[in-house]
Design an enzyme around this catalytic site. Structure first.
Site: not given
Ligand code: COA
Length: 163
Positions: A17, A41, A90, A128
């Site tokens: 990140h 989660k 990624r 994560s």
């Molecule tokens: N480096 C390291 N890890 C990365 C990464 C990077 N460059 N890019 C992604 N990841 C990992 C994260 O660590 C995370 O790992 P985990 O699953 O082990 O926790 C995973 O990829 C992706 O999770 P995250 O980036 O936290 O996204 P998410 O899928 O949990 O949530 C939101 C995405 C918050 C953007 C989305 O749920 C959201 O917008 N929520 C609000 C409600 C909404 O508007 N919904 C409609 C959206 S369509």
């Protein structure tokens, strides 16, 4: 002023990140990191702990703000007067998930685009959950997370051992 929102669960923030933030902080004037409670989660760190860990880990960047948010992302983007959503990519697996999410957000708010930044090859495999699992089993994650997060993980491990 070009403002972008970088949303995610950040449980916890990793060097992957931070890599995305270092790249995008040069492109945008201000980046708001939006820490989201993802109900699907199981969180290790509370929202406040996650915000604090990100603040500690981004002190070297001067145009970053960190907040918690709940609700619809596009409402938050409007509130922040942001022009873009930042997401890291990624692998191809990320691409499919991210594509659907960006299309949904575009439908909800056509004037805002999602900007995808490729992860540095050192962090392609970092997540994560992977970091949490390794750290909770006593693995050394010092090359994968900022120093503050390493300390936070060690404290969580100590708490678990005391239970
Ligand atoms: N480096 C390291 N890890 C990365 C990464 C990077 N460059 N890019 C992604 N990841 C990992 C994260 O660590 C995370 O790992 P985990 O699953 O082990 O926790 C995973 O990829 C992706 O999770 P995250 O980036 O936290 O996204 P998410 O899928 O949990 O949530 C939101 C995405 C918050 C953007 C989305 O749920 C959201 O917008 N929520 C609000 C409600 C909404 O508007 N919904 C409609 C959206 S369509």
């Amino acid at each position: 002023m070009r403002v972008a929102v970088y949303p995610g669960s950040f449980d916890p923030v990793t060097n992957g990140h931070i890599d995305i933030l270092e790249k995008t902080s040069k492109i945008f004037d201000r980046i708001v990191i939006a820490v989201v409670h993802n109900v699907t989660k199981n969180a290790l760190f509370s929202l406040d702990e996650r915000v604090e860990l990100i603040r500690e880990s981004t002190k070297h960047l001067n145009n970053i703000e960190v907040e918690c948010f709940s609700g619809l992302l596009t409402d938050y983007i409007r509130e922040k007067k942001a022009c873009a959503i930042i997401r890291g990519l990624r692998t191809m697996t990320d691409f499919e998930y991210e594509m659907h999410m960006s299309m949904m957000n575009k439908r909800l708010m056509p004037e805002v685009d999602t900007i995808f930044i490729m992860s540095d090859s050192n962090y392609i495999f970092v997540s994560s959950s992977g970091v949490k699992e390794a750290a909770m089993l006593g693995g050394d994650v010092s090359t994968l997370v900022p120093a503050a997060v390493k300390k936070g993980l060690q404290e969580k491990l100590k708490q678990f051992k005391q239970k």
